[in-house]
Scaffold this active site. Structure first.
Site, PDB file in Angstrom:
ATOM      1  N   SER A  29       0.838  -1.194   0.000  1.00 10.24           N
ATOM      2  CA  SER A  29       0.000   0.000   0.000  1.00 10.24           C
ATOM      3  C   SER A  29       0.877   1.249   0.000  1.00 10.24           C
ATOM      4  O   SER A  29       2.065   1.164  -0.341  1.00 10.24           O
ATOM      5  CB  SER A  29      -0.943  -0.039   1.216  1.00 10.24           C
ATOM      6  OG  SER A  29      -1.931   0.957   1.097  1.00 10.24           O
ATOM      7  N   ASN A  30       0.331   2.395   0.351  1.00  7.83           N
ATOM      8  CA  ASN A  30       1.108   3.633   0.400  1.00  7.83           C
ATOM      9  C   ASN A  30       0.607   4.513   1.540  1.00  7.83           C
ATOM     10  O   ASN A  30      -0.347   4.156   2.230  1.00  7.83           O
ATOM     11  CB  ASN A  30       1.054   4.360  -0.956  1.00  7.83           C
ATOM     12  CG  ASN A  30      -0.366   4.717  -1.337  1.00  7.83           C
ATOM     13  OD1 ASN A  30      -1.019   5.506  -0.670  1.00  7.83           O
ATOM     14  ND2 ASN A  30      -0.877   4.119  -2.414  1.00  7.83           N
ATOM     15  N   HIS A  31       1.226   5.669   1.720  1.00  4.08           N
ATOM     16  CA  HIS A  31       0.958   6.509   2.896  1.00  4.08           C
ATOM     17  C   HIS A  31      -0.182   7.503   2.724  1.00  4.08           C
ATOM     18  O   HIS A  31      -0.329   8.399   3.552  1.00  4.08           O
ATOM     19  CB  HIS A  31       2.225   7.272   3.289  1.00  4.08           C
ATOM     20  CG  HIS A  31       3.268   6.398   3.899  1.00  4.08           C
ATOM     21  ND1 HIS A  31       3.092   5.778   5.116  1.00  4.08           N
ATOM     22  CD2 HIS A  31       4.487   6.010   3.461  1.00  4.08           C
ATOM     23  CE1 HIS A  31       4.158   5.060   5.414  1.00  4.08           C
ATOM     24  NE2 HIS A  31       5.022   5.178   4.412  1.00  4.08           N
ATOM     25  N   ALA A  96      -4.807   7.622  -4.077  1.00  2.00           N
ATOM     26  CA  ALA A  96      -3.440   7.220  -4.430  1.00  2.00           C
ATOM     27  C   ALA A  96      -3.500   5.739  -4.778  1.00  2.00           C
ATOM     28  O   ALA A  96      -3.269   4.866  -3.935  1.00  2.00           O
ATOM     29  CB  ALA A  96      -2.499   7.477  -3.259  1.00  2.00           C
TER      30      ALA A  96
END
Ligand code: C5P
Length: 218
Positions: A29-31, A96
């Protein structure tokens, strides 16, 4: 601001990260915090729009009056968005979305063995570009997180993805963007641009939606 500038309009937007499974207990995943997308959903509802928010996994409360659809992966986000496209006049891609997913998701937990391992990844569908190429497309707005040459990359995405507008933020500045409560945007469309300087995300959301409403009406 005209408080009811979006009266009678409906807005679809994506927000937050996506989560791409590796096996039943792990993911990539991402932030992304989802804060900008949720601020846009809240502001649009306050400005009179009917709002559908397709959200990846985030820790945020659903704004008043907003219809929320929770998803995890990019494919799930695409599947939630596409049937809604024709019902909305505005689409904002704020999520995102992970660019890649695991080629073969393991059915059971992967055990550790060798010192090194490889995961094969495949490209995810581009949700924003899919919306923008729809025959009956809404006014389509994208986001672009850039670290350098912001205008050049943002305009590239505007053209390539066939968008009506793109809002770029400079993520090399850690005071704004991602997990922060404030942000600044440079907004581009085919024959113009404007800068929205750093303010809290709620105010910025109203400014961007005002710009969108004025573009649609003119
Ligand atoms: O190409 P890039 O990922 O920088 O484009 C960012 C914009 O495209 C954002 O609006 C994002 O929500 C959208 N996007 C998407 N689906 C993808 C990748 C990006 O909707 N798979």
């Amino acid at each position: 601001f005209g408080p009811k500038l979006l009266q009678g309009m409906s807005l679809l937007l994506t927000a937050g990260p996506t989560r791409e499974a590796i096996d039943p207990v792990r993911y990539i995943s991402n932030h992304s915090s989802g804060k900008m997308g949720f601020a846009l959903a809240k502001a649009a509802a306050e400005m009179g729009a009917e709002v559908t928010l397709v959200a990846g996994p985030v820790n945020l409360a659903t704004p008043n009056g907003v219809t929320r659809i929770n998803v995890e992966s990019a494919q799930e986000m695409l599947d939630a968005v596409m049937p809604q496209v024709e019902k909305h006049q505005i689409f904002i891609g704020c999520a995102a979305v992970a660019d890649y997913r695991i080629a073969d998701v393991a059915e059971s937990k992967i055990k550790k063995s060798a010192e090194q391992m490889q995961l094969a990844l495949v490209r995810n569908p581009d949700i924003l570009a899919s919306v923008a190429s729809h025959a009956n497309r809404p006014f389509t707005v994208g986001f672009a997180a850039e670290t350098n040459d912001v205008e050049q990359y943002a305009r590239g995405k505007l053209t390539r993805k066939k968008l009506d507008m793109i809002a770029a933020n400079d993520v090399s500045n850690s005071a704004i963007g991602f997990n922060s409560d404030s942000n600044a945007l440079s907004v581009f469309w085919s024959d113009g641009s404007t800068d929205l300087p750093a303010v809290n995300k709620d105010t910025l959301a109203k400014q961007l939606l005002t710009l969108i409403a004025n573009k649609i009406k003119n």
